[in-house]
Design a protein around this motif. Structure first.
Motif, PDB file in Angstrom:
ATOM      1  N   SER A 351      -4.400  -4.846  16.485  1.00  0.00           N
ATOM      2  CA  SER A 351      -4.568  -4.185  15.182  1.00  0.00           C
ATOM      3  C   SER A 351      -3.791  -2.866  15.126  1.00  0.00           C
ATOM      4  CB  SER A 351      -6.048  -3.946  14.911  1.00  0.00           C
ATOM      5  OG  SER A 351      -6.588  -3.077  15.896  1.00  0.00           O
ATOM      6  N   LEU A 352      -3.830  -2.112  16.220  1.00  0.00           N
ATOM      7  CA  LEU A 352      -3.080  -0.858  16.250  1.00  0.00           C
ATOM      8  C   LEU A 352      -1.581  -1.116  16.209  1.00  0.00           C
ATOM      9  CD1 LEU A 352      -3.333   2.196  16.424  1.00  0.00           C
ATOM     10  CD2 LEU A 352      -3.292   2.005  18.910  1.00  0.00           C
ATOM     11  N   LEU A 353      -1.161  -2.240  16.824  1.00  0.00           N
ATOM     12  CA  LEU A 353       0.254  -2.611  16.793  1.00  0.00           C
ATOM     13  C   LEU A 353       0.716  -2.878  15.367  1.00  0.00           C
ATOM     14  CD1 LEU A 353       2.837  -3.295  18.398  1.00  0.00           C
ATOM     15  CD2 LEU A 353       1.994  -5.651  18.556  1.00  0.00           C
ATOM     16  N   VAL A 354      -0.159  -3.548  14.575  1.00  0.00           N
ATOM     17  CA  VAL A 354       0.187  -3.824  13.182  1.00  0.00           C
ATOM     18  C   VAL A 354       0.316  -2.520  12.389  1.00  0.00           C
ATOM     19  CG1 VAL A 354      -0.584  -4.932  11.058  1.00  0.00           C
ATOM     20  CG2 VAL A 354      -0.853  -6.104  13.246  1.00  0.00           C
ATOM     21  N   LYS A 355      -0.631  -1.588  12.624  1.00  0.00           N
ATOM     22  CA  LYS A 355      -0.584  -0.312  11.904  1.00  0.00           C
ATOM     23  C   LYS A 355       0.663   0.488  12.261  1.00  0.00           C
ATOM     24  CE  LYS A 355      -5.600   0.214  11.454  1.00  0.00           C
ATOM     25  NZ  LYS A 355      -6.775   1.049  11.801  1.00  0.00           N
ATOM     26  N   LYS A 356       0.972   0.559  13.549  1.00  0.00           N
ATOM     27  CA  LYS A 356       2.149   1.316  13.961  1.00  0.00           C
ATOM     28  C   LYS A 356       3.420   0.680  13.425  1.00  0.00           C
ATOM     29  CE  LYS A 356       0.032   4.444  16.463  1.00  0.00           C
ATOM     30  NZ  LYS A 356       0.080   5.871  16.120  1.00  0.00           N
ATOM     31  N   THR A 357       3.431  -0.665  13.361  1.00  0.00           N
ATOM     32  CA  THR A 357       4.607  -1.346  12.804  1.00  0.00           C
ATOM     33  C   THR A 357       4.801  -0.984  11.340  1.00  0.00           C
ATOM     34  OG1 THR A 357       4.224  -3.180  14.349  1.00  0.00           O
ATOM     35  CG2 THR A 357       5.705  -3.585  12.501  1.00  0.00           C
ATOM     36  N   GLU A 358       3.665  -0.942  10.592  1.00  0.00           N
ATOM     37  CA  GLU A 358       3.746  -0.576   9.187  1.00  0.00           C
ATOM     38  C   GLU A 358       4.224   0.875   9.023  1.00  0.00           C
ATOM     39  OE1 GLU A 358       3.456  -1.140   5.061  1.00  0.00           O
ATOM     40  OE2 GLU A 358       3.442  -2.559   6.744  1.00  0.00           O
ATOM     41  N   LEU A 359       3.724   1.786   9.887  1.00  0.00           N
ATOM     42  CA  LEU A 359       4.161   3.173   9.825  1.00  0.00           C
ATOM     43  C   LEU A 359       5.646   3.312  10.142  1.00  0.00           C
ATOM     44  CD1 LEU A 359       1.161   5.013  11.547  1.00  0.00           C
ATOM     45  CD2 LEU A 359       1.745   5.012   9.128  1.00  0.00           C
ATOM     46  N   LEU A 360       6.112   2.532  11.129  1.00  0.00           N
ATOM     47  CA  LEU A 360       7.532   2.572  11.466  1.00  0.00           C
ATOM     48  C   LEU A 360       8.390   2.052  10.326  1.00  0.00           C
ATOM     49  CD1 LEU A 360       9.704   3.129  13.587  1.00  0.00           C
ATOM     50  CD2 LEU A 360       9.342   0.803  14.468  1.00  0.00           C
ATOM     51  N   ARG A 361       7.881   1.010   9.666  1.00  0.00           N
ATOM     52  CA  ARG A 361       8.637   0.467   8.534  1.00  0.00           C
ATOM     53  C   ARG A 361       8.737   1.496   7.404  1.00  0.00           C
ATOM     54  NH1 ARG A 361       7.437  -1.226   3.899  1.00  0.00           N
ATOM     55  NH2 ARG A 361       5.212  -1.044   4.301  1.00  0.00           N
ATOM     56  N   LYS A 362       7.632   2.210   7.136  1.00  0.00           N
ATOM     57  CA  LYS A 362       7.665   3.235   6.097  1.00  0.00           C
ATOM     58  C   LYS A 362       8.578   4.391   6.483  1.00  0.00           C
ATOM     59  CE  LYS A 362       3.067   2.414   4.142  1.00  0.00           C
ATOM     60  NZ  LYS A 362       1.728   3.007   3.895  1.00  0.00           N
ATOM     61  N   ALA A 363       8.556   4.762   7.775  1.00  0.00           N
ATOM     62  CA  ALA A 363       9.398   5.868   8.218  1.00  0.00           C
ATOM     63  C   ALA A 363      10.876   5.534   8.094  1.00  0.00           C
ATOM     64  CB  ALA A 363       9.053   6.243   9.655  1.00  0.00           C
ATOM     65  N   LYS A 364      11.225   4.277   8.347  1.00  0.00           N
ATOM     66  CA  LYS A 364      12.625   3.870   8.228  1.00  0.00           C
ATOM     67  C   LYS A 364      13.036   3.593   6.791  1.00  0.00           C
ATOM     68  CE  LYS A 364      13.116   1.915  12.865  1.00  0.00           C
ATOM     69  NZ  LYS A 364      13.449   0.709  13.651  1.00  0.00           N
ATOM     70  N   GLY A 365      12.029   3.502   5.864  1.00  0.00           N
ATOM     71  CA  GLY A 365      12.346   3.250   4.467  1.00  0.00           C
ATOM     72  C   GLY A 365      12.695   1.818   4.174  1.00  0.00           C
TER      73      GLY A 365
END
Length: 724
Positions: A351-365
Motif C-alpha cells: 500500500s505504501l508502494l502505491v502511495k509513493k508511486t502516486e506521489l512520484l507521478r505527481k512530482a514528475k507531472g
C-alpha cells in the motif's frame, strides 16, 4: 533652591537710596514690582510657582511665573502642577508667597534676604486681618523691611485716572479681576468700604469656560488647548455682546452676519506628499528586479522538486528490493523478517508502494491515471492484498481470524475513501457542467440571462429570510423573559406544532387514570416521533444557501452593479464600517463662533457656569444702595463717573453693555457715564508708584518698630488715606 526663569535680573539696585520705596502690585494673576516714581514696573511675571524634579539627578527646582517649554525635556512636571498663593484674591499660602517674593526681590537686583527699602504692597478690598497680619509678619521678620504700607489696587487705579481727568472724585470703580470682581464707591476721593460689593467671578472663569467649550467641540485637538493659548485666544477674539439673546439668535440661524463674526484658528498642518508616477527607467528597473527574483525562485523550486523526486525514487527502490526479498522468505518467517524494519506486514509495504508511486507521478507531472483503471487495478490487487477474505472462518486459526478482521476493516476503509473521492469528482463534474451550460445560455442572450439570474437570486433570498424569520419567531420572547413560541400556531413552525400535538395527546390519554407512561415499550416511541425533524420547510435549507452563494458569486462576476447583502438577522440592521478618509486642512481648523461672546458673558450672567451671584451691572446698583446716605444727588454723581479697570475690562463692548445694564436699574434720565481706565492692567501699579513717590508717603506706612511694639492687632485700626 535655584530659580529657573527667562526674566533678566536688574543690575541697578544699589543706585537707589534706602529711602526709595519698592512698589509691589500683588495681583492674583500677575506680580509686578518696581521703584516708586517710575512709570513702568521693572519685573512682571505670573503669580504662580511650580517645583518639578530633575529626571536624572532628582534635584528640586523652583519655577516661578512663565518658563521655557523646553524645561519639560529635563524636569518631571507631571507630579507638580502650577500653584498659586491666592484663594479668591486673598493670600492664604504664605510659603508660596515667600517663594514669589524671593524671586521678585532677586530679579529686582537685591543681594541677600535683607531689604532696606519701604514697601508699598497692594491687596484686595476689605482684605481679612489674618491675611494682612501674616503678610506684615513675612515682610518684617523674613526680609527686615523698615516699613510697610497696604493699599487697594482698584483704589490706586481710580486715583491715577482721577489725576489724569478720566474720572471724578465721586464715582464707582468696577474692577473685574482674575478670580473676583469688586465694585468700590468713591466719595470725595476716598473709598467707601461700607458700600463695596464682590462676586467670585473673573477672568480665570472666562478662560476656563472657553477651554471647556473648545475641548467639548474639538476633543481630538484637546492637547492643543493649553491654558496660555486659551488665554491668548480669549484676549484676541472674545467680546461682549450688546444683547446676548439677539446675538445668540444670529448664530443659531446661521446668518451672513454671524459668519462674518466667526474666527478661524488654523492649527499646524502639513499636506500629505503627492506621489509622482515612476519614470520609465524606474519601471524597467523594478521589472528587471522582479524577473531576477522570479528566476531565482523558479530555480529553487526546481532544485527542491528534483531532490524530492530523487528521495521518492530511492524509497521506491528500497521497497521493491524489500518485496523481492520477501518473495524468497516463507510466510511463517515474514513477521520475524520484518521485525527490524518499520513495516508490519507485506500489505503495508504494497500500500505504501502505491502511495509513493502516486506521489512520484505527481512530482514528475505525469498525466493522471483514469479512475476506471485505478478501480480495475484495485479490484485485481484486492485478492493479493487481502487473501484471507475468501477463506471461511472455520478454516482459519485464531491469529488468522484476527488478521482477517483487520483486512476487512482496511478494505472497507479503502472502499469508503474511494467512494468519497468518486463522489467529489462527480460533484465537481456536475458543477463544471452547470457552469458550462450557464455560460452558453448567457452568451446566447446576456440580458435575458441576467434578468433570470436576478429573479432567482431574489427568490432564494426571500426563501432563506422567511425560513430565518420562522425560526426566530418560533422562539420569541413576550417581554418577561418567557418563551412564547411553543403553543402559538401563528408563530410556531410545523415541527413544533406536531410535537405539541403528540404531547397533548399523550397527556390526555394518560390523564384519566393512573399514570403508567413508560411501562410499555410502545410509550417510548413517542420520543422518537418528537425527535424527528418534521419541518418540511427545513428540507433542502442547506442546498438553498449553497445555491444562493453560487448565484451571488455569479452575479458579482457578470453584474458590476450587484451588491451582496451581508448575512444579518431579520431584526438587526447591517452595520456599515466607517470609511477612512485622509485628513485635510479643514480638520485642523478651530472655529470660534458663539464662544466669542458666550464666555465673557458670565461677567454679567454668572449663572451660566453655575455661580449664583450678581453680574457687573447688578453689583453697581447693590453698591449704591448699600451707602448710608440716600442723597439722590450723590447717587447721580456716582453713576456719572464709573471707571472700569482690571484685566477683564479689556473686552470690546463691555462699557456699552455695562452702561445699558445700569440704565435699566436707574431712574429715567439719571446721568450715567462709563469710562475705561487709561491702562486697566498697569494703572494700579502706576497709581501706587505715584503715591509712594510723594513726600507724605512715610506718614501712611506701618513701621517695623510699631509692629514689634504694638503687634499684629494694631493693623485692625490701620487706615490708609489715598488723598495726600
Amino acid at each position: 533652591m535655584p530659580f529657573i526663569s527667562q526674566i533678566k535680573r536688574q543690575t541697578d539696585y544699589s543706585r537707589f537710596p534706602s529711602s526709595t520705596p519698592i512698589v509691589v502690585d500683588n495681583g492674583a494673576s500677575y506680580f509686578r514690582i518696581g521703584w516708586a516714581g517710575e512709570t513702568e514696573p521693572r519685573v512682571i511675571f505670573r503669580n504662580i510657582i511650580q517645583r518639578p524634579r530633575h529626571k536624572t539627578t532628582g534635584e528640586t527646582v523652583t519655577v516661578v511665573g512663565d518658563h521655557n517649554p523646553a524645561l519639560f525635556k529635563y524636569f518631571d512636571c507631571t507630579r507638580s502642577g502650577p500653584r498659586s498663593a491666592f484663594d479668591s484674591n486673598v493670600v492664604y499660602q504664605f510659603e508660596i508667597m515667600e517663594s514669589i517674593l524671593d524671586f521678585g526681590f532677586d530679579r529686582l537686583g537685591a543681594n541677600g534676604s535683607e531689604i532696606n527699602h519701604p514697601i508699598l504692597i497692594t491687596e484686595c478690598v476689605c482684605n481679612p486681618i489674618q491675611s494682612r497680619s501674616k503678610m506684615a509678619e513675612l515682610l518684617f521678620e523674613t526680609y527686615g523691611v523698615p516699613s510697610v504700607a497696604f493699599g487697594v489696587d482698584a483704589a490706586f487705579s481710580y486715583k491715577y485716572n482721577q489725576q489724569h481727568g478720566v474720572c471724578d472724585k465721586d464715582g464707582l470703580a468696577i474692577c473685574p479681576g482674575f478670580t473676583t470682581t469688586h465694585v468700590i464707591p468713591f466719595i470725595d476721593g476716598e473709598p467707601a468700604y461700607n458700600g463695596c460689593s464682590r462676586t467670585n467671578i473673573g477672568g480665570f472663569h472666562v478662560t476656563d469656560y472657553l477651554k471647556q467649550l473648545l475641548s467639548l467641540k474639538y476633543p481630538h485637538h484637546m492637547a492643543r488647548f493649553t491654558w496660555e493659548k486659551i488665554e491668548d485666544l480669549k484676549m484676541e477674539h472674545c467680546y461682549i455682546a450688546p444683547d446676548y439673546a439677539s446675538e445668540a439668535r444670529l448664530f443659531q440661524k446661521g446668518t451672513k452676519q454671524a459668519e462674518d463674526k466667526t474666527r478661524c484658528w488654523q492649527l499646524p498642518w502639513v499636506p500629505p506628499p503627492v506621489e509622482e508616477p515612476p519614470s520609465e527607467e524606474e519601471v524597467a528597473r523594478k521589472a528587471a528586479l522582479r524577473e531576477r527574483q522570479g528566476q531565482r525562485l523558479r530555480e529553487m523550486a526546481l532544485m527542491k522538486k528534483s531532490s524530492k523526486i530523487n528521495e521518492l525514487e530511492n524509497q521506491l527502490r528500497d521497497m521493491k528490493f524489500l518485496l523481492e526479498q520477501l518473495e524468497q522468505v516463507d510466510e511463517d518467517q515474514i513477521t520475524s523478517f520484518l521485525r527490524d524494519t518499520e513495516y508490519a506486514s507485506k500489505q503495508d509495504i504494497e500500500s505504501l508502494l502505491v502511495k509513493k508511486t502516486e506521489l512520484l507521478r505527481k512530482a514528475k507531472g505525469e498525466p493522471k491515471v483514469e479512475q476506471a483503471e485505478l478501480e480495475d487495478k484495485s479490484d485485481s490487487s484486492t485478492n493479493e492484498k487481502y487473501p484471507l477474505l475468501e477463506i471461511p472462518d472455520d478454516e482459519l486459526t485464531p491469529e488468522q481470524l484476527k488478521e482477517k478482521k483487520k483486512q476487512v476493516f482496511l478494505k472497507s476503509t479503502a472502499q469508503g475513501r474511494l467512494q468519497a473521492k468518486q463522489k467529489r469528482r462527480e460533484e465537481e463534474l456536475e458543477r463544471e457542467r452547470k457552469n458550462k451550460a450557464d455560460e452558453e445560455k448567457r452568451l446566447e442572450n446576456p440580458e435575458l440571462y441576467l434578468e433570470e439570474t436576478r429573479a432567482k437570486h431574489k427568490e432564494l433570498c426571500e426563501k432563506v429570510e422567511q425560513r430565518k424569520r420562522h425560526k426566530t419567531n418560533g422562539n420569541h420572547s413576550n417581554g418577561n423573559n418567557m418563551s412564547g413560541g411553543v403553543g402559538r400556531g401563528e408563530r410556531s413552525n410545523p415541527a413544533q406544532r406536531e410535537k405539541m400535538r403528540l404531547l397533548t395527546t399523550a397527556a390526555f390519554d394518560r390523564g384519566k387514570g393512573e399514570d403508567t407512561f413508560g411501562s410499555r415499550d410502545e410509550d417510548w416511541q413517542l420520543y422518537q416521533l418528537i425527535s424527528k425533524d418534521n419541518n418540511d420547510d427545513d428540507e433542502g435549507a442547506e442546498d438553498d444557501e449553497v445555491e444562493l452563494a453560487r448565484i451571488s458569486s455569479r452575479l458579482q462576476e457578470i453584474d458590476p452593479t450587484f451588491i451582496s447583502k451581508p448575512d444579518v438577522g431579520p431584526s438587526q440592521p447591517a452595520s456599515e464600517l466607517p470609511k477612512l478618509r485622509p485628513l485635510t486642512k479643514d480638520d485642523f481648523q478651530v472655529m470660534l463662533g458663539v464662544e466669542r461672546f458666550r464666555c465673557p458673558e458670565i461677567l454679567f450672567l454668572p449663572n451660566l457656569v453655575g455661580i449664583d451671584q450678581a453680574g457687573l451691572d447688578e453689583m453697581a446698583g447693590v453698591s449704591i444702595k448699600r451707602l448710608p446716605s440716600k442723597d439722590e444727588d450723590l447717587e447721580a454723581r456716582l453713576t456719572n463717573s464709573i471707571l472700569l479697570t482690571g484685566g477683564s475690562s479689556l473686552y470690546p463692548g463691555i462699557s456699552e453693555r455695562l452702561e445699558s445694564g445700569i440704565r435699566m436699574i436707574r431712574p429715567n434720565g439719571a446721568p450715567i457715564k462709563v469710562v475705561r481706565a487709561l491702562d486697566p492692567v498697569l494703572d494700579a501699579w502706576r497709581g501706587a508708584s505715584t503715591y509712594a513717590a510723594a513726600l507724605q508717603f512715610p506718614q501712611q506706612t506701618f513701621s517695623r518698630a510699631d509692629y514689634y511694639e504694638k503687634g499684629e492687632d494694631w493693623l485692625r485700626r490701620y487706615q490708609f488715606n489715598y488723598t495726600l
